[in-house]
Design a protein around this motif. Structure first.
Motif, PDB file in Angstrom:
ATOM      1  N   GLN A   1       0.826  -1.206   0.000  1.00  0.00           N
ATOM      2  CA  GLN A   1       0.000   0.000   0.000  1.00  0.00           C
ATOM      3  C   GLN A   1       0.865   1.262   0.000  1.00  0.00           C
ATOM      4  O   GLN A   1       0.569   2.232  -0.707  1.00  0.00           O
ATOM      5  CB  GLN A   1      -0.951   0.007   1.205  1.00  0.00           C
ATOM      6  CG  GLN A   1      -2.058  -1.018   1.077  1.00  0.00           C
ATOM      7  CD  GLN A   1      -2.861  -1.188   2.352  1.00  0.00           C
ATOM      8  OE1 GLN A   1      -2.348  -1.008   3.469  1.00  0.00           O
ATOM      9  NE2 GLN A   1      -4.127  -1.553   2.201  1.00  0.00           N
ATOM     10  N   GLU A   2       1.931   1.260   0.766  1.00  0.00           N
ATOM     11  CA  GLU A   2       2.841   2.414   0.802  1.00  0.00           C
ATOM     12  C   GLU A   2       3.505   2.612  -0.558  1.00  0.00           C
ATOM     13  O   GLU A   2       3.639   3.740  -1.039  1.00  0.00           O
ATOM     14  CB  GLU A   2       3.894   2.222   1.891  1.00  0.00           C
ATOM     15  CG  GLU A   2       4.943   3.308   1.961  1.00  0.00           C
ATOM     16  CD  GLU A   2       4.390   4.670   2.386  1.00  0.00           C
ATOM     17  OE1 GLU A   2       5.163   5.645   2.313  1.00  0.00           O
ATOM     18  OE2 GLU A   2       3.215   4.779   2.788  1.00  0.00           O
ATOM     19  N   SER A   3       3.886   1.523  -1.214  1.00  0.00           N
ATOM     20  CA  SER A   3       4.499   1.625  -2.541  1.00  0.00           C
ATOM     21  C   SER A   3       3.531   2.205  -3.555  1.00  0.00           C
ATOM     22  O   SER A   3       3.900   3.053  -4.370  1.00  0.00           O
ATOM     23  CB  SER A   3       4.971   0.246  -3.020  1.00  0.00           C
ATOM     24  OG  SER A   3       5.982  -0.233  -2.185  1.00  0.00           O
ATOM     25  N   VAL A   4       2.279   1.761  -3.508  1.00  0.00           N
ATOM     26  CA  VAL A   4       1.261   2.284  -4.425  1.00  0.00           C
ATOM     27  C   VAL A   4       1.013   3.764  -4.145  1.00  0.00           C
ATOM     28  O   VAL A   4       0.893   4.569  -5.067  1.00  0.00           O
ATOM     29  CB  VAL A   4      -0.048   1.454  -4.322  1.00  0.00           C
ATOM     30  CG1 VAL A   4      -1.185   2.129  -5.067  1.00  0.00           C
ATOM     31  CG2 VAL A   4       0.182   0.042  -4.828  1.00  0.00           C
ATOM     32  N   ARG A   5       0.962   4.140  -2.874  1.00  0.00           N
ATOM     33  CA  ARG A   5       0.758   5.549  -2.495  1.00  0.00           C
ATOM     34  C   ARG A   5       1.899   6.414  -3.032  1.00  0.00           C
ATOM     35  O   ARG A   5       1.668   7.479  -3.607  1.00  0.00           O
ATOM     36  CB  ARG A   5       0.650   5.697  -0.973  1.00  0.00           C
ATOM     37  CG  ARG A   5       0.295   7.115  -0.520  1.00  0.00           C
ATOM     38  CD  ARG A   5       0.401   7.276   0.985  1.00  0.00           C
ATOM     39  NE  ARG A   5       1.767   7.202   1.475  1.00  0.00           N
ATOM     40  CZ  ARG A   5       2.700   8.141   1.289  1.00  0.00           C
ATOM     41  NH1 ARG A   5       2.434   9.220   0.600  1.00  0.00           N
ATOM     42  NH2 ARG A   5       3.908   7.990   1.780  1.00  0.00           N
TER      43      ARG A   5
ATOM     44  N   ALA B   1       3.919   5.755  -5.548  1.00  0.00           N
ATOM     45  CA  ALA B   1       3.862   5.792  -7.012  1.00  0.00           C
ATOM     46  C   ALA B   1       2.778   6.752  -7.485  1.00  0.00           C
ATOM     47  O   ALA B   1       2.986   7.528  -8.426  1.00  0.00           O
ATOM     48  CB  ALA B   1       3.611   4.392  -7.563  1.00  0.00           C
ATOM     49  N   ALA B   2       1.621   6.735  -6.825  1.00  0.00           N
ATOM     50  CA  ALA B   2       0.523   7.634  -7.193  1.00  0.00           C
ATOM     51  C   ALA B   2       0.901   9.097  -6.967  1.00  0.00           C
ATOM     52  O   ALA B   2       0.458   9.980  -7.696  1.00  0.00           O
ATOM     53  CB  ALA B   2      -0.735   7.281  -6.411  1.00  0.00           C
ATOM     54  N   ALA B   3       1.763   9.332  -5.972  1.00  0.00           N
ATOM     55  CA  ALA B   3       2.214  10.694  -5.673  1.00  0.00           C
ATOM     56  C   ALA B   3       3.379  11.099  -6.569  1.00  0.00           C
ATOM     57  O   ALA B   3       3.907  12.202  -6.442  1.00  0.00           O
ATOM     58  CB  ALA B   3       2.611  10.804  -4.202  1.00  0.00           C
ATOM     59  N   GLY B   4       3.786  10.213  -7.475  1.00  0.00           N
ATOM     60  CA  GLY B   4       4.872  10.533  -8.397  1.00  0.00           C
ATOM     61  C   GLY B   4       6.258  10.328  -7.824  1.00  0.00           C
ATOM     62  O   GLY B   4       7.248  10.732  -8.408  1.00  0.00           O
ATOM     63  N   GLN B   5       6.332   9.700  -6.667  1.00  0.00           N
ATOM     64  CA  GLN B   5       7.634   9.433  -6.048  1.00  0.00           C
ATOM     65  C   GLN B   5       8.133   8.078  -6.533  1.00  0.00           C
ATOM     66  O   GLN B   5       7.715   7.039  -6.041  1.00  0.00           O
ATOM     67  CB  GLN B   5       7.536   9.463  -4.529  1.00  0.00           C
ATOM     68  CG  GLN B   5       7.238  10.834  -3.965  1.00  0.00           C
ATOM     69  CD  GLN B   5       7.179  10.798  -2.455  1.00  0.00           C
ATOM     70  OE1 GLN B   5       6.511   9.963  -1.875  1.00  0.00           O
ATOM     71  NE2 GLN B   5       7.880  11.731  -1.837  1.00  0.00           N
ATOM     72  N   THR B   6       8.999   8.107  -7.494  1.00  0.00           N
ATOM     73  CA  THR B   6       9.569   6.873  -8.023  1.00  0.00           C
ATOM     74  C   THR B   6      11.068   6.877  -7.756  1.00  0.00           C
ATOM     75  O   THR B   6      11.661   7.916  -7.444  1.00  0.00           O
ATOM     76  CB  THR B   6       9.294   6.740  -9.529  1.00  0.00           C
ATOM     77  OG1 THR B   6       9.878   7.860 -10.191  1.00  0.00           O
ATOM     78  CG2 THR B   6       7.797   6.688  -9.810  1.00  0.00           C
ATOM     79  N   PHE B   7      11.659   5.722  -7.884  1.00  0.00           N
ATOM     80  CA  PHE B   7      13.075   5.563  -7.582  1.00  0.00           C
ATOM     81  C   PHE B   7      13.762   4.836  -8.723  1.00  0.00           C
ATOM     82  O   PHE B   7      13.163   3.964  -9.348  1.00  0.00           O
ATOM     83  CB  PHE B   7      13.266   4.757  -6.287  1.00  0.00           C
ATOM     84  CG  PHE B   7      12.552   5.357  -5.115  1.00  0.00           C
ATOM     85  CD1 PHE B   7      13.169   6.327  -4.345  1.00  0.00           C
ATOM     86  CD2 PHE B   7      11.264   4.965  -4.793  1.00  0.00           C
ATOM     87  CE1 PHE B   7      12.518   6.888  -3.264  1.00  0.00           C
ATOM     88  CE2 PHE B   7      10.600   5.526  -3.711  1.00  0.00           C
ATOM     89  CZ  PHE B   7      11.223   6.491  -2.941  1.00  0.00           C
ATOM     90  N   PRO B   8      15.029   5.159  -8.985  1.00  0.00           N
ATOM     91  CA  PRO B   8      15.765   4.416 -10.016  1.00  0.00           C
ATOM     92  C   PRO B   8      15.883   2.948  -9.609  1.00  0.00           C
ATOM     93  O   PRO B   8      16.025   2.626  -8.429  1.00  0.00           O
ATOM     94  CB  PRO B   8      17.149   5.072 -10.045  1.00  0.00           C
ATOM     95  CG  PRO B   8      17.054   6.279  -9.187  1.00  0.00           C
ATOM     96  CD  PRO B   8      15.829   6.182  -8.351  1.00  0.00           C
TER      97      PRO B   8
END
Length: 85
Positions: free
Chosen positions: A62-66, A68-75
């Motif tokens: 759930q935290e990962s989906v949140r 990603a939805a907020a545009g916080q992605t990682f290399p």
């Protein structure tokens, strides 16, 4: 690796009375043994991952989906480093 081949790689240490006290195992073989002990044969997951509570897995997802939805992605390199440390 067949047992006969493994036996040829292992060396025994004896004390002054000739009693076997220790075993020397090549590092690569040792790492394979540890990996096989820590991995579930069916799922392929590490033992620690198999024991993680389902609630924690769901919370992490759930935290990962949140994020990603907020545009916080990682290399991917950062995710890989985090996963292997």
């Amino acid at each position: 690796m067949p047992i006969a081949q493994i036996e040829n790689l292992i060396r025994y240490v004896t004390n002054s009375e000739g009693k076997t006290t220790d075993v020397l195992v090549p590092l690569e073989l040792w790492q394979q043994l540890i990996h096989s002990l820590n991995t579930d044969n069916i799922s392929g997951l590490a033992w620690i991952d198999e024991q993680e509570p389902k609630e924690q897995i769901l919370a992490d997802l759930q935290e990962s989906v949140r994020l990603a939805a907020a545009g916080q992605t990682f290399p991917i390199s950062q995710l890989w480093e985090d996963a292997t440390t």
